[in-house]
Motif scaffolding. Structure first.
Motif, PDB file in Angstrom:
ATOM      1  N   UNK A  44       0.826  -1.216   0.000  1.00 36.94           N
ATOM      2  CA  UNK A  44       0.000   0.000   0.000  1.00 36.94           C
ATOM      3  C   UNK A  44       0.857   1.261   0.000  1.00 36.94           C
ATOM      4  N   UNK A  45       0.608   2.094  -1.000  1.00 33.64           N
ATOM      5  CA  UNK A  45       1.350   3.340  -1.115  1.00 33.64           C
ATOM      6  C   UNK A  45       2.672   3.226  -1.835  1.00 33.64           C
ATOM      7  N   UNK A  46       3.033   2.020  -2.314  1.00 39.01           N
ATOM      8  CA  UNK A  46       4.306   1.804  -3.015  1.00 39.01           C
ATOM      9  C   UNK A  46       4.013   1.437  -4.471  1.00 39.01           C
ATOM     10  N   UNK A  47       4.164   2.393  -5.414  1.00 37.34           N
ATOM     11  CA  UNK A  47       3.849   2.093  -6.824  1.00 37.34           C
ATOM     12  C   UNK A  47       4.828   1.087  -7.407  1.00 37.34           C
ATOM     13  N   UNK A  48       4.332   0.299  -8.349  1.00 30.45           N
ATOM     14  CA  UNK A  48       5.154  -0.733  -8.977  1.00 30.45           C
ATOM     15  C   UNK A  48       5.217  -0.507 -10.488  1.00 30.45           C
ATOM     16  N   UNK A  49       6.349  -0.046 -11.001  1.00 28.36           N
ATOM     17  CA  UNK A  49       6.500   0.073 -12.454  1.00 28.36           C
ATOM     18  C   UNK A  49       6.835  -1.269 -13.085  1.00 28.36           C
ATOM     19  N   UNK A  50       6.601  -1.377 -14.381  1.00 26.51           N
ATOM     20  CA  UNK A  50       6.995  -2.569 -15.120  1.00 26.51           C
ATOM     21  C   UNK A  50       6.001  -3.704 -15.118  1.00 26.51           C
ATOM     22  N   UNK A  51       4.802  -3.492 -14.552  1.00 29.64           N
ATOM     23  CA  UNK A  51       3.768  -4.525 -14.619  1.00 29.64           C
ATOM     24  C   UNK A  51       3.104  -4.477 -15.989  1.00 29.64           C
ATOM     25  N   UNK A  52       2.941  -5.628 -16.626  1.00 26.07           N
ATOM     26  CA  UNK A  52       2.426  -5.702 -17.998  1.00 26.07           C
ATOM     27  C   UNK A  52       0.951  -6.091 -17.971  1.00 26.07           C
ATOM     28  N   UNK A  53       0.137  -5.371 -18.736  1.00 26.13           N
ATOM     29  CA  UNK A  53      -1.295  -5.646 -18.842  1.00 26.13           C
ATOM     30  C   UNK A  53      -1.571  -6.336 -20.169  1.00 26.13           C
ATOM     31  N   UNK A  54      -2.415  -7.340 -20.137  1.00 26.46           N
ATOM     32  CA  UNK A  54      -2.740  -8.065 -21.365  1.00 26.46           C
ATOM     33  C   UNK A  54      -4.233  -8.342 -21.431  1.00 26.46           C
ATOM     34  N   UNK A  55      -4.704  -8.403 -22.664  1.00 30.57           N
ATOM     35  CA  UNK A  55      -6.112  -8.714 -22.923  1.00 30.57           C
ATOM     36  C   UNK A  55      -6.180  -9.621 -24.135  1.00 30.57           C
ATOM     37  N   UNK A  56      -6.882 -10.734 -23.962  1.00 25.26           N
ATOM     38  CA  UNK A  56      -7.006 -11.727 -25.029  1.00 25.26           C
ATOM     39  C   UNK A  56      -5.631 -12.148 -25.536  1.00 25.26           C
ATOM     40  N   UNK A  79     -20.100  -2.104 -21.139  1.00 21.52           N
ATOM     41  CA  UNK A  79     -19.360  -3.305 -21.558  1.00 21.52           C
ATOM     42  C   UNK A  79     -18.252  -3.606 -20.549  1.00 21.52           C
ATOM     43  N   UNK A  80     -17.927  -4.881 -20.382  1.00 20.25           N
ATOM     44  CA  UNK A  80     -16.908  -5.307 -19.430  1.00 20.25           C
ATOM     45  C   UNK A  80     -15.803  -6.068 -20.154  1.00 20.25           C
ATOM     46  N   UNK A  81     -14.558  -5.812 -19.753  1.00 24.44           N
ATOM     47  CA  UNK A  81     -13.400  -6.461 -20.358  1.00 24.44           C
ATOM     48  C   UNK A  81     -12.459  -6.917 -19.250  1.00 24.44           C
ATOM     49  N   UNK A  82     -11.873  -8.097 -19.430  1.00 21.77           N
ATOM     50  CA  UNK A  82     -10.940  -8.656 -18.451  1.00 21.77           C
ATOM     51  C   UNK A  82      -9.502  -8.379 -18.874  1.00 21.77           C
ATOM     52  N   UNK A  83      -8.700  -7.902 -17.912  1.00 25.24           N
ATOM     53  CA  UNK A  83      -7.284  -7.644 -18.141  1.00 25.24           C
ATOM     54  C   UNK A  83      -6.466  -8.434 -17.116  1.00 25.24           C
ATOM     55  N   UNK A  84      -5.478  -9.142 -17.627  1.00 21.10           N
ATOM     56  CA  UNK A  84      -4.561  -9.848 -16.740  1.00 21.10           C
ATOM     57  C   UNK A  84      -3.351  -8.958 -16.454  1.00 21.10           C
ATOM     58  N   UNK A  85      -2.827  -9.081 -15.235  1.00 21.50           N
ATOM     59  CA  UNK A  85      -1.664  -8.304 -14.825  1.00 21.50           C
ATOM     60  C   UNK A  85      -0.501  -9.260 -14.585  1.00 21.50           C
ATOM     61  N   UNK A  86       0.596  -9.029 -15.305  1.00 26.75           N
ATOM     62  CA  UNK A  86       1.809  -9.834 -15.149  1.00 26.75           C
ATOM     63  C   UNK A  86       2.849  -8.977 -14.430  1.00 26.75           C
ATOM     64  N   UNK A  87       3.098  -9.345 -13.189  1.00 25.98           N
ATOM     65  CA  UNK A  87       3.978  -8.539 -12.350  1.00 25.98           C
ATOM     66  C   UNK A  87       5.447  -8.804 -12.683  1.00 25.98           C
ATOM     67  N   UNK A  88       6.336  -7.865 -12.344  1.00 29.09           N
ATOM     68  CA  UNK A  88       7.775  -8.096 -12.574  1.00 29.09           C
ATOM     69  C   UNK A  88       8.293  -9.257 -11.734  1.00 29.09           C
ATOM     70  N   UNK A  89       9.519  -9.665 -12.042  1.00 30.77           N
ATOM     71  CA  UNK A  89      10.153 -10.756 -11.298  1.00 30.77           C
ATOM     72  C   UNK A  89      10.257 -10.390  -9.820  1.00 30.77           C
ATOM     73  N   UNK A  90      10.086 -11.382  -8.961  1.00 27.13           N
ATOM     74  CA  UNK A  90      10.123 -11.252  -7.497  1.00 27.13           C
ATOM     75  C   UNK A  90       8.857 -10.614  -6.934  1.00 27.13           C
ATOM     76  N   UNK A  92       4.422 -11.200  -6.868  1.00 22.78           N
ATOM     77  CA  UNK A  92       3.369 -12.179  -7.104  1.00 22.78           C
ATOM     78  C   UNK A  92       2.261 -11.589  -7.983  1.00 22.78           C
ATOM     79  N   UNK A  93       2.017 -12.213  -9.140  1.00 21.02           N
ATOM     80  CA  UNK A  93       0.950 -11.762 -10.032  1.00 21.02           C
ATOM     81  C   UNK A  93      -0.401 -12.226  -9.506  1.00 21.02           C
ATOM     82  N   UNK A  94      -1.428 -11.403  -9.623  1.00 16.71           N
ATOM     83  CA  UNK A  94      -2.763 -11.839  -9.179  1.00 16.71           C
ATOM     84  C   UNK A  94      -3.251 -13.005 -10.023  1.00 16.71           C
TER      85      UNK A  94
END
Length: 230
Positions: A44-56, A79-90, A92-94
């Motif tokens: 909380x309160x610590x931004x994380x750069x480098x997370x990749x968002x993907x759809x389909x 309309x609703x769309x699902x986006x996956x989040x791929x976190x950087x190394x080290x 945990x991706x949701x």
């Protein structure tokens, strides 16, 4: 002899207008676009750069230094769309995607934000050791010395552990000269929480009192003086 119809030209022009109108009416209405922001933090309160968002299965954005990625999504309101989040190394991706629902906003400069957490997979633990009455004691982890208390019984240890892990630290009193120190070889258990922490390790030692040795007690008179010669 060529003849002209007075109605041919106007009729042709009207047909063009009608045809154009029909063409326009047959075109699909333009699909609107909506801006949304995905906001990723490690803690909380610590931004994380480098997370990749993907759809389909296609990458569509990456978070910047502020942990944000702005997306422009085409679709109808609601309309609703699902986006996956791929976190950087080290980190945990949701396990599940984040669902973005397209909604109109009053201020277009403030698009809706969707928060996402990518907690670190490794946590930093600082163990603050205070061994009262235990100077120069080895501190052990997995039966290996990792630090030694100073003359005041203090020491600081940095460990990198996974959340949920359990571990033990010991104070080794098996050295020569520490036989009377109590308690002997105490062990302290810890469990890693999903956050960086400073953990105290407090111990209080005392010296076991030595036993007074006593010999056999003599009874009867005790001769004092010079022994007479025969």
């Amino acid at each position: 002899m060529r003849t002209w119809s007075l109605w041919s030209a106007p009729t042709s022009a009207a047909a063009v207008v009608v045809a154009a109108a029909l063409t326009i009416s047959c075109e699909e209405p333009q699909v609107p676009t909506f801006d949304v922001v995905i906001h990723v933090e490690s803690d909380p309160g610590v931004p994380l750069p480098g997370a990749v968002l993907s759809r389909e299965n296609k990458d569509v954005g990456t978070t910047d230094a502020t942990g944000r990625a702005k997306l422009t999504v085409r679709g109808n309101e609601g309309s609703a769309f699902d986006y996956f989040v791929r976190c950087p190394q080290d980190y945990e991706s949701p396990p599940k995607p984040i669902t973005v629902v397209l909604r109109r906003v009053v201020d277009k400069n403030k698009p809706p934000e969707y928060p996402v957490s990518c907690p670190p997979s490794i946590r930093k633990l600082v163990i603050a050791v205070r061994a009262d009455g235990g100077p120069n004691l080895p501190i052990t982890y997995l039966q290996q010395r990792v630090a030694t208390t100073d003359a005041s019984g203090s020491a600081t240890i940095l460990l990198n552990m996974r959340p949920g892990d359990q571990f033990e630290l010991g104070l080794d009193t098996s050295m020569k000269g520490y036989e009377r120190l109590r308690p002997q070889n105490p062990i302290f258990a810890f469990q890693v929480k999903p956050k960086d922490e400073v953990l105290p390790l407090n111990a209080k030692f005392s010296l076991e009192k030595g036993k007074i040795r006593t010999g056999p007690v003599r009874t009867g008179p005790v001769f004092i003086g010079k022994k007479a010669e025969d």
